[in-house]
Design an enzyme around this catalytic site. Structure first.
Site, mmCIF file in Angstrom:
data_model
loop_
_atom_site.group_PDB
_atom_site.id
_atom_site.type_symbol
_atom_site.label_atom_id
_atom_site.label_comp_id
_atom_site.label_asym_id
_atom_site.label_seq_id
_atom_site.Cartn_x
_atom_site.Cartn_y
_atom_site.Cartn_z
ATOM 1 N N ASP A 90 -3.729 -8.250 17.348
ATOM 2 C CA ASP A 90 -4.464 -7.540 16.309
ATOM 3 C C ASP A 90 -5.665 -8.368 15.849
ATOM 4 O O ASP A 90 -5.507 -9.548 15.488
ATOM 5 C CB ASP A 90 -3.501 -7.316 15.129
ATOM 6 C CG ASP A 90 -4.074 -6.399 14.080
ATOM 7 O OD1 ASP A 90 -4.078 -5.169 14.307
ATOM 8 O OD2 ASP A 90 -4.515 -6.910 13.024
ATOM 9 N N ASN A 91 -6.843 -7.762 15.879
ATOM 10 C CA ASN A 91 -8.044 -8.432 15.374
ATOM 11 C C ASN A 91 -8.189 -9.890 15.810
ATOM 12 O O ASN A 91 -8.381 -10.771 14.963
ATOM 13 C CB ASN A 91 -8.064 -8.381 13.844
ATOM 14 C CG ASN A 91 -8.446 -7.011 13.324
ATOM 15 O OD1 ASN A 91 -9.167 -6.268 13.993
ATOM 16 N ND2 ASN A 91 -7.960 -6.667 12.147
ATOM 17 N N LYS A 108 0.827 -1.200 0.000
ATOM 18 C CA LYS A 108 0.000 0.000 0.000
ATOM 19 C C LYS A 108 0.867 1.258 0.000
ATOM 20 O O LYS A 108 1.929 1.287 0.625
ATOM 21 C CB LYS A 108 -0.903 0.024 1.248
ATOM 22 C CG LYS A 108 -1.999 -1.035 1.227
ATOM 23 C CD LYS A 108 -3.075 -0.740 0.185
ATOM 24 C CE LYS A 108 -4.069 -1.873 0.016
ATOM 25 N NZ LYS A 108 -4.947 -2.038 1.173
ATOM 26 N N GLN A 117 -1.584 -12.704 10.183
ATOM 27 C CA GLN A 117 -1.968 -12.587 8.785
ATOM 28 C C GLN A 117 -0.652 -12.482 8.024
ATOM 29 O O GLN A 117 0.392 -12.228 8.633
ATOM 30 C CB GLN A 117 -2.833 -11.347 8.562
ATOM 31 C CG GLN A 117 -2.152 -10.063 9.028
ATOM 32 C CD GLN A 117 -3.144 -8.920 9.214
ATOM 33 O OE1 GLN A 117 -4.321 -9.128 9.401
ATOM 34 N NE2 GLN A 117 -2.634 -7.707 9.153
ATOM 35 N N GLU A 147 -7.187 -6.610 20.739
ATOM 36 C CA GLU A 147 -7.557 -5.456 19.931
ATOM 37 C C GLU A 147 -8.755 -5.838 19.073
ATOM 38 O O GLU A 147 -8.619 -6.146 17.899
ATOM 39 C CB GLU A 147 -6.386 -5.003 19.049
ATOM 40 C CG GLU A 147 -6.642 -3.677 18.334
ATOM 41 C CD GLU A 147 -7.075 -3.813 16.860
ATOM 42 O OE1 GLU A 147 -7.432 -2.781 16.282
ATOM 43 O OE2 GLU A 147 -7.065 -4.923 16.303
ATOM 44 N N ASP A 186 -3.125 -7.172 -0.310
ATOM 45 C CA ASP A 186 -1.814 -7.251 0.344
ATOM 46 C C ASP A 186 -1.833 -8.160 1.562
ATOM 47 O O ASP A 186 -0.819 -8.350 2.211
ATOM 48 C CB ASP A 186 -1.327 -5.842 0.743
ATOM 49 C CG ASP A 186 -2.308 -5.122 1.680
ATOM 50 O OD1 ASP A 186 -3.525 -5.412 1.608
ATOM 51 O OD2 ASP A 186 -1.842 -4.289 2.471
#
Lengths: 662, 662
Positions: A380-381, A249, A309, A409, A344
């Protein structure tokens, strides 16, 4: 038919517990655990109950006799002094000795006690003697004989109601037909930092002294002094791993990266490695170790971001094809929320046939960083990964390293937030960023701190994050930042800010209606002037200093909201466990106008004497106010300061306190 | 590591349940059981859930797909049509077909659907075909081929979004990784009479036509016509067994009985027998059978009092010494509450070594009377017998006779009352006799009917009993009886009165401050003049008639309280399940003065149209009121009638309802 239908006592409705014992309740080292249960039996016999507790693995139970409250509710407490897992259970039984003693006292009162009553007592005492040992047993045997000796009533009464007899009967109860609670309840004991922590998040990439140079761990090391000066105790870094090139990105989340774009640190994995590697531009593992060492010297815990991820360039993609979902054309399914595509990022497939291998690898990621000195993980997530995985991996990691803390999170639906906390996350992000009105703050914080939710969910309150620049901050100017800082730091024993964006009042969104920052550090390097005259750094340092020296603000459970007669003025207090430290915070929620009102305190509840004045010392400004009675006037002008953090000195001395009066 | 860590769906917080499934929830034949649960998973995949229910013993489950409400809550319902035990569980799973379909619809909307999307769909349809059978399977296989056929987008869209495909995918879901709720939850289904019953209690001894003659079952038979005329459907008799002679009580509970004293029917057992025998003065078992037969003809259920205690003359005392607690002098411990002694009563020792033998004998008592046609047992003081016994004996009896109902006569501490209900009692006495104020009635009835308590506790509301002549009845005159009758009969789908004391306004206590009747039938024969001009019998008959013809009053779960702007005026409504029958009751709680106020109804909630008038028909007097809007005036004078029982006719016709308007 019941195994033993003579177990007449019921033990039920035990607190604390989470989902009937399916999950452990949470405490931190040194906490007092107050246990309650309903204990009762049929009929009129006396009932007794004990709390049995120990550290899991210990052979012996510590037994604490419970005392009755009202309405068949019993209580006892014990302290958890070490990290790890404790458990407890409850026993209830019919206390025939106590029934006899209680009835005998009534008979004596009515002057209807008879020889027979003492003979009944003698039998009970003899039974007790059989359960007792050593001298106690001999003493009891002798007393049983005395109760059979048919002495004159006056003497018999003295022998029968002897406190020593009562005490020994208590010591050797008849638990043959005792009822034990259905299942043992568990407590996970975490470090104090799980309850009290002040987080500072910054992007390592943006720490270089010179604009446009990529920050390194050496720069981060220097930044630690600043973080420590501001009074924080946790320093949290977004992912530090190699960043993928494929579909990288660009600035402001542009789908095409230019040659000088650095990409998002959450697009983890490149030819240099994945979740256990370090982004080359930041330095080496050696540099990271120096960073950790420096942090430790400053008594800062290092929190790392763990985002499961992969960028398309992650080594996992080649090495573990089975961990990703394949499409019919053989390509891997990237993340998407149709019609949006996140090419991505490859999510892991938690329905993979090789889920066991994947779980083990992810566990090894945590353990790798624990070995490098990381004690906190900001996950994260977590709500996009399978729940059973979290329950397993957190238990596994904490089994070896009970000092480790996991922060979830997840800004998602309420039941999912709570589920993650139950599964083992020791801290959780909350909806706090979007709670700006007095009623909604009061309702939400009451839910989090005054209901059974608190047994498993520890809030960590953030005014901003790299993903969340709220509209309140966007439009409220400097005062909005002050308001949100004061609220987060006094409502949340755990709180954090994403800096330097926060203290430098960064409030421009990428576009109106979005919560994304303009020129977000997620996609580019930012250069921050920490010494800017308008920085909130002094206020942040002052607030953290207050937190660090006032125990009342280091926990959330004593939170009480108070009336102000003005909807823009919120007031609440917190007290230390021993009640010696009482902090009253008053915040003007309106970032634009001065607001005033009468703060009304429940003097009895707060143990403030109503018959004399008391002192409210503003720890932010040093001002001291003499207050009288429950209602006191407060006025707050956002142009000067949006809040008071008042230390209440309960007792002003009056003449009778001095020697010369006597 | 988890057995299958890929089970991603969570199923929790299921309702209805009692104590996490430890006890069954209660329903009556024909009830709809509305089940809810939290069902959710990580991430963004579509979730599906099913309720599986059946009668215990059945091999097959009935599966009903659940539908989502809000906040991850799902619901489905099933009907319990037979007596006995049902069970249910919940399954939740990730619905990959639905995820695909949902995302495809979004893609089509955004015009970004591609060949690959249809190929993914084809794979899912083929998997579904493997789970399907017969024609369905063939159809699905064909459709999978079509989705691979690379036709032009327009056709592919039609094939993929075909409702038939959606339906078949729903019919053959992939439950391989489904999560099933932790434990099966049970429902005990009882006769409708457990939910809706009108009890009339009378003493058989006081039924003779001539004063002072001891009543017989032949007299009781005659009395049944009266009870049936009054509209009751349960006739309840205090114990009918031989009464002990030793320490027999005299009139007004005098410790010495005279030669003509009949003693208390609760001092059970004499040379003639015990709990399976009949008191000679009442007649023989043949007479009792005639009585039962007559009751059955009148559609009256016969309820018998079961009091597990023995007079010193009970055969059990000789035959089963082990069932009683012995004192050191060899005598049996009588009942006492020091310094009070109840020497005419021996309690059973539920810690007896021979508890098994005792339990079996007590069970046989119930079965004996069931065989004689008794279907309801009013159990005396169940809270003074061991809880495990009740759980066992009720299950045993209902196992053979699921039609039997047990009423718990316990006026004791709240948690014990609730425990007994959980253990299996299908009805329970309540604190209703002592709730006379508007706030306390509202709070208590709300707890009983609008909280999870209702899943296990079915209240039976009594204004009086032979033990309870409340101060309200003592001092409130005739109106007090009217008030308590109206409240009991409209607040309680189950209610009862102790007559003829009630309808004949008997209100003299044995002494001021006592709730015992003067000249209580418990210790002597009373002669009642049923035809007295001031009897409430006509009102009782009217009230029962209203109950019998209005379904709204035959259950408690739809109870809603409404404002009246007057603390002496209480108003509440009930509706039938299909909402066609709506009854509004308004009672003046003040027995002395007329009271008035505005009854305020939530028109929307009650589905009363706000745009036209509606009719309130007083079923007590036949008066009809035309009401408009939410607030309507009510005035009640206790000298005339203390309450309205209003049938609400929701819709008054207006011009547009008639043909000529069109």
């Amino acid at each position: 038919m019941e195994a033993d239908g003579r177990r007449r006592v019921v033990v039920e409705s035990i607190t604390p517990e989470v989902d009937g014992g399916r999950f452990p309740v949470k405490r931190t080292v040194g906490d007092q655990v107050a246990v309650e249960a309903d204990v009762f039996a049929d009929g009129h016999d006396a009932v007794a109950a004990s709390l049995l507790a120990n550290r899991i693995g210990a052979k012996e139970w510590t037994e604490i006799r419970m005392r009755p409250l009202v309405n068949d509710r019993w209580t006892a407490a014990f302290r958890v002094s070490e990290l790890g897992h404790y458990r407890f259970k409850i026993q209830g039984w019919i206390d025939h000795f106590e029934s006899w003693r209680r009835d005998l006292l009534k008979r004596i009162q009515a002057d209807t006690d008879s020889e027979l009553d003492y003979l009944i007592g003698a039998d009970l005492v003899e039974e007790t003697a059989k359960r007792a040992t050593g001298g106690d047993s001999l003493w009891l045997k002798e007393r049983a004989a005395v109760l059979r000796s048919k002495q004159p009533p006056k003497q018999m009464r003295t022998h029968a109601t002897d406190p020593m007899l009562h005490e020994l009967a208590m010591r050797y109860p008849d638990k043959q037909l005792a009822t034990e609670s259905d299942r043992e309840l568990e407590i996970v004991v975490e470090p104090v930092r799980a309850r009290f922590s002040s987080w500072y998040e910054f992007f390592p990439r943006s720490t270089a002294a010179e604009p446009d140079r990529h920050g390194t761990f050496a720069d981060c090391e220097k930044r630690l002094d600043y973080v420590a000066e501001l009074g924080f105790n946790v320093v949290y870094l977004p992912p530090i791993h190699p960043i993928g090139m494929t579909f990288r990105k660009g600035r402001n989340n542009s789908p095409q990266a230019g040659p000088n774009d650095f990409g998002s640190p959450w697009a983890i994995g490149a030819v240099d490695g994945g979740h256990k590697a370090i982004h080359k531009e930041l330095g080496t593992i050696e540099n990271f170790r120096r960073f950790v060492k420096k942090a430790r010297e400053l008594e800062l815990s290092v929190a790392l971001d763990v985002a499961f991820q992969a960028s398309p360039d992650h080594p996992y993609v080649r090495e573990h094809e089975a961990w990703f979902r394949k499409r019919p054309d053989g390509t891997i399914q990237y993340a998407e929320n149709p019609p949006k595509k996140y090419q991505d990022i490859y999510p892991f497939d938690f329905e993979s046939q090789d889920w066991r291998g994947m779980w083990e690898e992810f566990k090894s990621v945590f353990l790798y960083w624990v070995d490098e000195g990381v004690t906190i993980f900001r996950v994260d997530n977590p709500h996009t990964k399978a729940f059973p995985f979290w329950e397993w991996v957190i238990a596994e990691v904490k089994d070896e390293h009970p000092e480790v803390i996991f922060l979830a999170e997840a800004f998602t639906r309420p039941k999912i937030m709570y589920r993650l906390a139950k599964l083992g996350f020791g801290q959780s992000y909350t909806y706090f960023p979007w709670r700006n009105g007095k009623q909604e703050i009061t309702a939400y914080l009451t839910e989090l701190t005054q209901t059974p939710v608190r047994e498993f969910f520890r809030p960590n309150q953030w005014p901003n994050t790299p993903d969340i620049l709220t509209e309140f901050l966007q439009v409220g100017g400097r005062a909005a930042f002050v308001i949100r800082l004061l609220l987060a730091a006094t409502l949340g024993a755990n709180y954090g800010i994403y800096g330097p964006a926060f203290e430098l009042l960064e409030n421009r969104p990428v576009r109106r209606g979005s919560e994304e920052y303009l020129n977000s550090e997620k996609y580019e390097i930012r250069h921050w002037d920490l010494d800017r005259a308008d920085s909130l750094r002094d206020l942040v340092a002052r607030v953290n200093g207050i937190r660090n020296s006032n125990e009342a603000l280091q926990q959330d459970w004593t939170l009480k909201f108070h009336g102000t007669e003005n909807d823009q003025l919120i007031a609440y207090s917190k007290e230390s466990e021993d009640r010696s430290n009482l902090i009253l915070t008053v915040v003007n929620l309106d970032p634009h106008y001065a607001q005033s009102g009468y703060v009304t305190l429940p003097l009895d509840e707060l143990e403030i004497p109503g018959d004399r004045g008391y002192e409210a010392e503003d720890l932010l400004t040093g001002a001291r106010y003499l207050w009288h009675g429950p209602r006191n006037y407060v006025e707050l002008n956002p142009a000067r300061m949006s809040g008071h953090i008042l230390k209440i000195h309960r007792r002003l001395k009056v003449e009778t306190d001095f020697e010369y009066f006597l």
